[in-house]
Scaffold this motif. Structure first.
Motif, PDB file in Angstrom:
ATOM      1  N   ALA A  26       0.825  -1.201   0.000  1.00  0.00           N
ATOM      2  CA  ALA A  26       0.000   0.000   0.000  1.00  0.00           C
ATOM      3  C   ALA A  26       0.860   1.251   0.000  1.00  0.00           C
ATOM      4  O   ALA A  26       1.924   1.283   0.617  1.00  0.00           O
ATOM      5  CB  ALA A  26      -0.922   0.019   1.215  1.00  0.00           C
ATOM      6  N   GLY A  27       0.370   2.260  -0.694  1.00  0.00           N
ATOM      7  CA  GLY A  27       0.887   3.609  -0.565  1.00  0.00           C
ATOM      8  C   GLY A  27      -0.133   4.348   0.269  1.00  0.00           C
ATOM      9  O   GLY A  27      -1.329   4.287  -0.028  1.00  0.00           O
ATOM     10  N   VAL A  28       0.296   5.006   1.324  1.00  0.00           N
ATOM     11  CA  VAL A  28      -0.659   5.654   2.218  1.00  0.00           C
ATOM     12  C   VAL A  28      -0.397   7.155   2.278  1.00  0.00           C
ATOM     13  O   VAL A  28       0.719   7.610   2.069  1.00  0.00           O
ATOM     14  CB  VAL A  28      -0.632   5.036   3.644  1.00  0.00           C
ATOM     15  N   THR A  29      -1.461   7.906   2.552  1.00  0.00           N
ATOM     16  CA  THR A  29      -1.366   9.358   2.579  1.00  0.00           C
ATOM     17  C   THR A  29      -1.101   9.903   3.973  1.00  0.00           C
ATOM     18  O   THR A  29      -0.633  11.021   4.117  1.00  0.00           O
ATOM     19  CB  THR A  29      -2.670   9.990   2.052  1.00  0.00           C
ATOM     20  N   ARG A  30      -1.406   9.104   5.019  1.00  0.00           N
ATOM     21  CA  ARG A  30      -1.183   9.572   6.385  1.00  0.00           C
ATOM     22  C   ARG A  30      -0.874   8.383   7.278  1.00  0.00           C
ATOM     23  O   ARG A  30      -1.474   7.323   7.160  1.00  0.00           O
ATOM     24  CB  ARG A  30      -2.429  10.284   6.908  1.00  0.00           C
ATOM     25  N   VAL A  31       0.083   8.587   8.174  1.00  0.00           N
ATOM     26  CA  VAL A  31       0.431   7.601   9.199  1.00  0.00           C
ATOM     27  C   VAL A  31       0.382   8.327  10.540  1.00  0.00           C
ATOM     28  O   VAL A  31       0.993   9.380  10.690  1.00  0.00           O
ATOM     29  CB  VAL A  31       1.849   7.025   8.975  1.00  0.00           C
ATOM     30  N   SER A  32      -0.365   7.757  11.499  1.00  0.00           N
ATOM     31  CA  SER A  32      -0.422   8.393  12.814  1.00  0.00           C
ATOM     32  C   SER A  32       0.928   8.245  13.517  1.00  0.00           C
ATOM     33  O   SER A  32       1.790   7.488  13.082  1.00  0.00           O
ATOM     34  CB  SER A  32      -1.539   7.784  13.654  1.00  0.00           C
ATOM     35  N   ALA A  33       1.087   8.959  14.603  1.00  0.00           N
ATOM     36  CA  ALA A  33       2.346   8.954  15.340  1.00  0.00           C
ATOM     37  C   ALA A  33       2.633   7.590  15.961  1.00  0.00           C
ATOM     38  O   ALA A  33       1.722   6.894  16.403  1.00  0.00           O
ATOM     39  CB  ALA A  33       2.304  10.014  16.439  1.00  0.00           C
ATOM     40  N   LEU A  34       3.909   7.214  15.976  1.00  0.00           N
ATOM     41  CA  LEU A  34       4.335   6.007  16.674  1.00  0.00           C
ATOM     42  C   LEU A  34       4.692   6.415  18.098  1.00  0.00           C
ATOM     43  O   LEU A  34       5.554   7.268  18.301  1.00  0.00           O
ATOM     44  CB  LEU A  34       5.568   5.392  16.013  1.00  0.00           C
ATOM     45  N   GLY A  35       4.033   5.822  19.048  1.00  0.00           N
ATOM     46  CA  GLY A  35       4.294   6.207  20.431  1.00  0.00           C
ATOM     47  C   GLY A  35       4.322   5.002  21.350  1.00  0.00           C
ATOM     48  O   GLY A  35       3.788   3.940  21.037  1.00  0.00           O
ATOM     49  N   ARG A  36       4.972   5.184  22.478  1.00  0.00           N
ATOM     50  CA  ARG A  36       4.984   4.157  23.517  1.00  0.00           C
ATOM     51  C   ARG A  36       5.061   4.853  24.858  1.00  0.00           C
ATOM     52  O   ARG A  36       5.558   5.972  24.972  1.00  0.00           O
ATOM     53  CB  ARG A  36       6.132   3.182  23.329  1.00  0.00           C
ATOM     54  N   SER A  60       3.526   0.009  26.985  1.00  0.00           N
ATOM     55  CA  SER A  60       2.379  -0.112  26.085  1.00  0.00           C
ATOM     56  C   SER A  60       2.650   0.724  24.833  1.00  0.00           C
ATOM     57  O   SER A  60       3.329   1.757  24.890  1.00  0.00           O
ATOM     58  CB  SER A  60       1.091   0.338  26.763  1.00  0.00           C
ATOM     59  N   TYR A  61       2.127   0.258  23.702  1.00  0.00           N
ATOM     60  CA  TYR A  61       2.358   0.909  22.415  1.00  0.00           C
ATOM     61  C   TYR A  61       1.044   1.447  21.868  1.00  0.00           C
ATOM     62  O   TYR A  61       0.012   0.790  21.957  1.00  0.00           O
ATOM     63  CB  TYR A  61       2.977  -0.081  21.421  1.00  0.00           C
ATOM     64  N   ASP A  62       1.100   2.649  21.291  1.00  0.00           N
ATOM     65  CA  ASP A  62      -0.079   3.265  20.702  1.00  0.00           C
ATOM     66  C   ASP A  62      -0.444   2.569  19.404  1.00  0.00           C
ATOM     67  O   ASP A  62       0.421   2.053  18.688  1.00  0.00           O
ATOM     68  CB  ASP A  62       0.173   4.750  20.406  1.00  0.00           C
ATOM     69  N   GLU A  63      -1.746   2.579  19.099  1.00  0.00           N
ATOM     70  CA  GLU A  63      -2.195   2.050  17.811  1.00  0.00           C
ATOM     71  C   GLU A  63      -1.667   2.940  16.691  1.00  0.00           C
ATOM     72  O   GLU A  63      -1.448   4.136  16.875  1.00  0.00           O
ATOM     73  CB  GLU A  63      -3.719   2.036  17.744  1.00  0.00           C
ATOM     74  N   VAL A  64      -1.489   2.356  15.506  1.00  0.00           N
ATOM     75  CA  VAL A  64      -1.029   3.091  14.337  1.00  0.00           C
ATOM     76  C   VAL A  64      -2.169   3.103  13.315  1.00  0.00           C
ATOM     77  O   VAL A  64      -2.713   2.048  12.982  1.00  0.00           O
ATOM     78  CB  VAL A  64       0.224   2.435  13.724  1.00  0.00           C
ATOM     79  N   THR A  65      -2.526   4.297  12.859  1.00  0.00           N
ATOM     80  CA  THR A  65      -3.592   4.428  11.882  1.00  0.00           C
ATOM     81  C   THR A  65      -3.002   4.821  10.533  1.00  0.00           C
ATOM     82  O   THR A  65      -2.199   5.743  10.445  1.00  0.00           O
ATOM     83  CB  THR A  65      -4.617   5.490  12.333  1.00  0.00           C
ATOM     84  N   LEU A  66      -3.409   4.096   9.500  1.00  0.00           N
ATOM     85  CA  LEU A  66      -2.959   4.348   8.131  1.00  0.00           C
ATOM     86  C   LEU A  66      -4.158   4.798   7.303  1.00  0.00           C
ATOM     87  O   LEU A  66      -5.222   4.166   7.359  1.00  0.00           O
ATOM     88  CB  LEU A  66      -2.378   3.078   7.509  1.00  0.00           C
ATOM     89  N   ASP A  67      -4.011   5.872   6.538  1.00  0.00           N
ATOM     90  CA  ASP A  67      -5.056   6.336   5.629  1.00  0.00           C
ATOM     91  C   ASP A  67      -4.595   6.065   4.206  1.00  0.00           C
ATOM     92  O   ASP A  67      -3.492   6.453   3.814  1.00  0.00           O
ATOM     93  CB  ASP A  67      -5.319   7.828   5.795  1.00  0.00           C
ATOM     94  N   GLN A  68      -5.483   5.413   3.456  1.00  0.00           N
ATOM     95  CA  GLN A  68      -5.176   5.055   2.073  1.00  0.00           C
ATOM     96  C   GLN A  68      -6.351   5.456   1.198  1.00  0.00           C
ATOM     97  O   GLN A  68      -7.507   5.223   1.563  1.00  0.00           O
ATOM     98  CB  GLN A  68      -4.946   3.545   1.976  1.00  0.00           C
TER      99      GLN A  68
END
Length: 161
Positions: A26-36, A60-68
């Motif tokens: 996938a090519g994505v237009t937005r990736v949320s922040a990677l956090g822990r 604990s690790y934050d969820e990652v959201t990808l927009d495509q």
């Protein structure tokens, strides 16, 4: 004059790419922040009246959201469907947790150069699985919006590679 990119490369204009199983899916237009975050654990010692000591606890690790945008490729949707079938047939889904790589390309460069532009940086999500998938966003004929698929991933840690 810069080299022309191939019109057959569907990922040439995306600055973020998602790889699984050695292939770009996938090519994505937005990736949320990677956090822990690291929880704090109190440790009390006998005879110490000054107070409890603070020690690092569970990570604990934050969820990652990808927009495509709309895509004919159904790899992410197929993966999301595997997770939902897990409860109905636990033996049928062998590897719903996968290693996912997110490649970040330069904002001023073209990620689809025929010579193969290298990513600026890449991140590896360990044992990721789809926790939320939005196949069709809200549609309205009143405005000229763009259809965006949203994939939310849970994972068990990330690292820069």
């Amino acid at each position: 004059m810069p080299p022309r990119t191939s019109s057959f490369d569907p990922y040439r204009t995306f600055k973020f790419r998602v790889r699984m199983n050695g292939a770009t899916v996938a090519g994505v237009t937005r990736v949320s922040a990677l956090g822990r975050s690291v929880a704090s654990t109190e440790l009390k010692e006998g005879g110490d009246f000054l107070g409890a000591r603070q020690m690092p606890g569970m990570v604990s690790y934050d969820e990652v959201t990808l927009d495509q945008g709309w895509s004919a490729d159904t790899t992410l949707e197929t993966w999301a469907n595997e997770v939902t079938r897990l409860h109905a047939d636990p033996a049928g889904v062998k590897s719903f947790k996968r290693t996912v790589f997110i490649d970040v390309f330069a904002l001023n460069g073209n990620a689809g150069n025929p010579g193969g532009s290298a990513p600026v940086t890449s991140y590896k999500l360990n044992r990721a699985w789809v926790s939320k998938y939005v196949a069709m966003p809200e549609l309205s004929a009143e405005n000229g919006g763009v259809g965006i698929h949203t994939v939310t991933l849970r994972h068990e840690g990330w690292e820069r590679v």
